[in-house]
Design a protein around this motif. Structure first.
Motif, PDB file in Angstrom:
ATOM      1  N   ILE A 144       5.941   6.772  -7.567  1.00 28.88           N
ATOM      2  CA  ILE A 144       6.266   5.415  -8.009  1.00 28.88           C
ATOM      3  C   ILE A 144       6.166   5.324  -9.534  1.00 28.88           C
ATOM      4  O   ILE A 144       5.365   6.023 -10.165  1.00 28.88           O
ATOM      5  CB  ILE A 144       5.321   4.388  -7.345  1.00 28.88           C
ATOM      6  N   SER A 145       6.984   4.473 -10.132  1.00 26.77           N
ATOM      7  CA  SER A 145       6.920   4.293 -11.593  1.00 26.77           C
ATOM      8  C   SER A 145       5.638   3.553 -11.966  1.00 26.77           C
ATOM      9  O   SER A 145       5.056   2.829 -11.160  1.00 26.77           O
ATOM     10  CB  SER A 145       8.134   3.504 -12.082  1.00 26.77           C
ATOM     11  N   LYS A 146       5.196   3.746 -13.223  1.00 25.03           N
ATOM     12  CA  LYS A 146       3.983   3.078 -13.699  1.00 25.03           C
ATOM     13  C   LYS A 146       4.147   1.561 -13.621  1.00 25.03           C
ATOM     14  O   LYS A 146       3.234   0.846 -13.232  1.00 25.03           O
ATOM     15  CB  LYS A 146       3.679   3.503 -15.135  1.00 25.03           C
ATOM     16  N   HIS A 147       5.319   1.060 -13.978  1.00 21.90           N
ATOM     17  CA  HIS A 147       5.569  -0.380 -13.964  1.00 21.90           C
ATOM     18  C   HIS A 147       5.408  -0.926 -12.544  1.00 21.90           C
ATOM     19  O   HIS A 147       4.753  -1.966 -12.329  1.00 21.90           O
ATOM     20  CB  HIS A 147       6.977  -0.667 -14.484  1.00 21.90           C
ATOM     21  N   ASP A 148       6.002  -0.251 -11.553  1.00 21.04           N
ATOM     22  CA  ASP A 148       5.908  -0.725 -10.169  1.00 21.04           C
ATOM     23  C   ASP A 148       4.487  -0.573  -9.631  1.00 21.04           C
ATOM     24  O   ASP A 148       4.008  -1.414  -8.857  1.00 21.04           O
ATOM     25  CB  ASP A 148       6.890   0.036  -9.271  1.00 21.04           C
ATOM     26  N   PHE A 149       3.799   0.498 -10.039  1.00 24.67           N
ATOM     27  CA  PHE A 149       2.418   0.688  -9.594  1.00 24.67           C
ATOM     28  C   PHE A 149       1.552  -0.479 -10.053  1.00 24.67           C
ATOM     29  O   PHE A 149       0.778  -1.037  -9.275  1.00 24.67           O
ATOM     30  CB  PHE A 149       1.857   2.006 -10.132  1.00 24.67           C
ATOM     31  N   ILE A 150       1.696  -0.875 -11.306  1.00 21.63           N
ATOM     32  CA  ILE A 150       0.914  -1.991 -11.835  1.00 21.63           C
ATOM     33  C   ILE A 150       1.295  -3.297 -11.134  1.00 21.63           C
ATOM     34  O   ILE A 150       0.433  -4.095 -10.747  1.00 21.63           O
ATOM     35  CB  ILE A 150       1.112  -2.118 -13.354  1.00 21.63           C
ATOM     36  N   PHE A 173      -7.258   5.759  -9.833  1.00 21.74           N
ATOM     37  CA  PHE A 173      -6.625   4.453 -10.009  1.00 21.74           C
ATOM     38  C   PHE A 173      -6.563   4.051 -11.474  1.00 21.74           C
ATOM     39  O   PHE A 173      -5.524   3.574 -11.955  1.00 21.74           O
ATOM     40  CB  PHE A 173      -7.381   3.389  -9.205  1.00 21.74           C
ATOM     41  N   GLY A 174      -7.669   4.219 -12.211  1.00 22.13           N
ATOM     42  CA  GLY A 174      -7.698   3.805 -13.625  1.00 22.13           C
ATOM     43  C   GLY A 174      -6.665   4.536 -14.452  1.00 22.13           C
ATOM     44  O   GLY A 174      -5.975   3.933 -15.287  1.00 22.13           O
ATOM     45  N   ASP A 175      -6.527   5.855 -14.241  1.00 24.57           N
ATOM     46  CA  ASP A 175      -5.536   6.627 -14.988  1.00 24.57           C
ATOM     47  C   ASP A 175      -4.132   6.143 -14.687  1.00 24.57           C
ATOM     48  O   ASP A 175      -3.291   6.012 -15.582  1.00 24.57           O
ATOM     49  CB  ASP A 175      -5.659   8.114 -14.632  1.00 24.57           C
ATOM     50  N   ARG A 176      -3.831   5.861 -13.416  1.00 26.40           N
ATOM     51  CA  ARG A 176      -2.490   5.435 -13.040  1.00 26.40           C
ATOM     52  C   ARG A 176      -2.217   4.035 -13.573  1.00 26.40           C
ATOM     53  O   ARG A 176      -1.106   3.733 -14.002  1.00 26.40           O
ATOM     54  CB  ARG A 176      -2.322   5.472 -11.528  1.00 26.40           C
ATOM     55  N   TYR A 177      -3.209   3.154 -13.501  1.00 27.38           N
ATOM     56  CA  TYR A 177      -3.003   1.764 -13.907  1.00 27.38           C
ATOM     57  C   TYR A 177      -2.864   1.643 -15.415  1.00 27.38           C
ATOM     58  O   TYR A 177      -1.991   0.917 -15.930  1.00 27.38           O
ATOM     59  CB  TYR A 177      -4.164   0.908 -13.416  1.00 27.38           C
ATOM     60  N   PHE A 178      -3.711   2.337 -16.179  1.00 32.81           N
ATOM     61  CA  PHE A 178      -3.697   2.214 -17.644  1.00 32.81           C
ATOM     62  C   PHE A 178      -2.821   3.254 -18.319  1.00 32.81           C
ATOM     63  O   PHE A 178      -2.754   3.300 -19.555  1.00 32.81           O
ATOM     64  CB  PHE A 178      -5.126   2.294 -18.175  1.00 32.81           C
ATOM     65  N   HIS A 221       0.833  -1.202   0.000  1.00 31.10           N
ATOM     66  CA  HIS A 221       0.000   0.000   0.000  1.00 31.10           C
ATOM     67  C   HIS A 221       0.870   1.256   0.000  1.00 31.10           C
ATOM     68  O   HIS A 221       0.544   2.254  -0.662  1.00 31.10           O
ATOM     69  CB  HIS A 221      -0.929   0.008   1.214  1.00 31.10           C
ATOM     70  N   THR A 222       1.948   1.212   0.758  1.00 28.19           N
ATOM     71  CA  THR A 222       2.855   2.363   0.789  1.00 28.19           C
ATOM     72  C   THR A 222       3.398   2.651  -0.605  1.00 28.19           C
ATOM     73  O   THR A 222       3.506   3.816  -1.014  1.00 28.19           O
ATOM     74  CB  THR A 222       4.017   2.091   1.765  1.00 28.19           C
ATOM     75  N   LEU A 223       3.726   1.607  -1.348  1.00 24.14           N
ATOM     76  CA  LEU A 223       4.269   1.784  -2.693  1.00 24.14           C
ATOM     77  C   LEU A 223       3.230   2.332  -3.664  1.00 24.14           C
ATOM     78  O   LEU A 223       3.480   3.314  -4.369  1.00 24.14           O
ATOM     79  CB  LEU A 223       4.817   0.453  -3.207  1.00 24.14           C
ATOM     80  N   ILE A 224       2.041   1.731  -3.733  1.00 25.01           N
ATOM     81  CA  ILE A 224       1.073   2.164  -4.745  1.00 25.01           C
ATOM     82  C   ILE A 224       0.444   3.514  -4.402  1.00 25.01           C
ATOM     83  O   ILE A 224      -0.088   4.197  -5.287  1.00 25.01           O
ATOM     84  CB  ILE A 224      -0.036   1.107  -4.974  1.00 25.01           C
ATOM     85  N   ARG A 225       0.544   3.940  -3.146  1.00 24.66           N
ATOM     86  CA  ARG A 225       0.010   5.253  -2.775  1.00 24.66           C
ATOM     87  C   ARG A 225       1.040   6.367  -3.015  1.00 24.66           C
ATOM     88  O   ARG A 225       0.685   7.546  -2.977  1.00 24.66           O
ATOM     89  CB  ARG A 225      -0.420   5.250  -1.310  1.00 24.66           C
ATOM     90  N   ASP A 226       2.289   5.996  -3.226  1.00 29.52           N
ATOM     91  CA  ASP A 226       3.354   6.972  -3.461  1.00 29.52           C
ATOM     92  C   ASP A 226       3.170   7.604  -4.842  1.00 29.52           C
ATOM     93  O   ASP A 226       3.179   6.915  -5.859  1.00 29.52           O
ATOM     94  CB  ASP A 226       4.711   6.265  -3.368  1.00 29.52           C
TER      95      ASP A 226
END
Length: 476
Positions: free
Chosen positions: A289-295, A467-472, A281-286
């Motif tokens: 974070i890079s798009k690759h790591d977020f996904i 979330f959708g914008d960050r993920y896609f 959670h700490t990583l994906i909320r940062d």
């Protein structure tokens, strides 16, 4: 000698278990170091100190050498995925004055007046409020506090306070979430005390026995034994009673993992928090974070939520023959199942669902926010036999709950019973949980964390953005 303990009726008495080596404690403390900020020392799952849940305070009492420390160590070892600190009442002995040192064998160390209870109270209150505390170090050979030494105790999920008289003062007792009394035979305790005081503290056996008869036993009869009535749980045989300790740890885990909203709405399920889950959670909320790591880390969390959601489906018992020719009795998965993603963020959860359920059908619902007109259904494509299936509704963020309610209403209109819908998401706002759970009390919600609130723009706080914008990759 003290009388052996008999049955106890005002609390829970637990028997059972065999002996095994005691565990080593895991402290969140360091001697002689500077005190960090309370926010930094606590696990980073909450955005502000005011939103952080209070630590779970356990009091452990019992006669001298009853095995209190062993019980505490075993609890600490089993709570390995939580931050636990141990505070001993012995650290708060008052230092003896010169005239008392000259007649140290006449001093009653088992009387309540021997302890600085006001300082102990200050320590516990600060730890419960999320602050750290510098606990004094007491020298049992000189009977003085070490003026230049202390043990720093940091904020924690669980605080264990142990000591012979921790139940005596109601001010201390009332701060406890659970009170445990370790009940060990008097002869066993005396033998342990003789060994401890002669071997570890360099005293002769005559002085130990004299002190026991003059002070220890009378204090037990006057102060410690009467405090047993305040215990929630009584553990006979101390650290040898593994059944009791296992049950206590299970209870603590339940209390630690239970959000307040789960107590209000039994249909809300938050997966058990661990440092792994908090770390992801700490990583994906940062925001950096890079798009690759977020996904990557979002997919890991989504997979956990999906697996947890599948655990709420009905099952049937099934027997299979293993390669060794033996019969294994297990369960068979629910066959009538489908997923429905709320476009577009919900589509990020489809791969995890397909990875867990081979060949699963997945429908889609698109809901549009139309200004003052509220939500409007734009598109839906669902399995024709959806009314016969259990439905996993997918949306990574539950904010206001309006879109979720619209999607759930559509599923019910298609003939899906409310009780057969499981709503899966990564994070939920309390407002969204209230909105959905009040309207659909038999639907299940499974989430990995409940956040603090919604802001004026109806965004989840602390949240993780769109979330959708960050993920896609459309956030640019």
């Amino acid at each position: 000698m003290e009388a052996a303990s008999g049955p106890h009726f005002s609390g829970l008495r637990i028997d059972g278990g065999a002996a095994s080596p005691s565990a080593s404690p895991r402290f969140s403390s360091a001697p002689g170091t500077a005190c960090p900020s309370p926010v930094a020392s606590f696990a980073p799952a909450y955005s502000s100190p005011s939103k952080r849940p209070q630590p779970f305070l356990i009091g452990v009492s019992g006669g001298t050498a009853s095995g209190k420390t062993t019980v505490c160590d075993m609890i600490i070892q089993q709570l390995h995925d939580h931050r636990v600190v141990l505070v001993s009442q012995d650290s708060f002995y008052r230092g003896l004055r010169t005239e008392e040192l000259q007649r140290v064998h006449e001093y009653n160390f088992d009387h309540p007046d021997a302890f600085d209870t006001d300082q102990l109270l200050d320590c516990i209150r600060k730890l419960k409020s999320g602050q750290c505390y510098q606990v004094p170090v007491y020298d049992f050979k000189t009977h003085q506090r070490c003026s230049d030494s202390f043990r720093q105790v940091n904020a924690a999920d669980v605080i264990i306070l142990e000591g012979i008289l921790v139940f005596h003062d109601p001010r201390v007792r009332d701060l406890m979430n659970m009170k445990i009394f370790v009940d060990t035979d008097a002869d066993v305790r005396l033998a342990r005390r003789i060994r401890r005081d002669t071997v570890e503290r360099g005293r002769d056996i005559d002085s130990v026995l004299e002190q026991y008869a003059k002070f220890v036993k009378p204090a037990f009869d006057d102060f410690i034994w009467p405090s047993k009535k305040y215990a929630d749980v009584i553990i006979p045989r101390g650290g040898d009673n593994h059944v009791a300790i296992d049950l206590i740890v299970q209870h603590i885990r339940t209390k630690l993992g239970q959000h307040d909203l789960c107590k209000i709405y039994p249909n809300v399920n938050v997966i058990q928090s661990t440092f792994q889950i908090r770390g992801m959670h700490t990583l994906i909320r940062d925001r950096d974070i890079s798009k690759h790591d977020f996904i990557f880390y979002s997919d890991r969390l989504i997979r956990l939520v999906v697996e947890h959601g599948l655990g709420h489906l009905p099952f049937t018992e099934k027997q299979v023959v293993t390669p060794t020719g033996s019969v294994y009795t297990g369960v068979d998965f629910c066959k009538k199942l489908c997923g429905v993603s709320i476009i577009r963020s919900g589509e990020s959860m489809e791969n995890a669902l397909r990875a867990c359920c081979k060949g699963i059908k997945i429908g889609k619902i698109l809901i549009h926010r139309d200004g003052d007109n509220g939500k409007q259904l734009i598109y839906e494509k669902l399995p024709k036999d959806i009314s016969e299936r259990h439905v996993l509704l997918l949306d990574p963020v539950l904010a206001t709950g309006n879109s979720a309610n619209h999607a759930i209403e559509l599923l019910i209109q298609k003939g899906v019973p409310e009780s057969r819908i499981i709503f899966l998401n990564l994070i939920s706002a309390p407002e969204g949980i209230h909105c959905v759970s009040k309207r659909f009390p038999t639907l299940k919600i499974v989430t990995s964390e409940i956040d603090d609130s919604l802001n004026e723009e109806f965004r989840v706080i602390p949240g993780m953005g769109e979330f959708g914008d960050r993920y896609f990759g459309t956030d640019d």
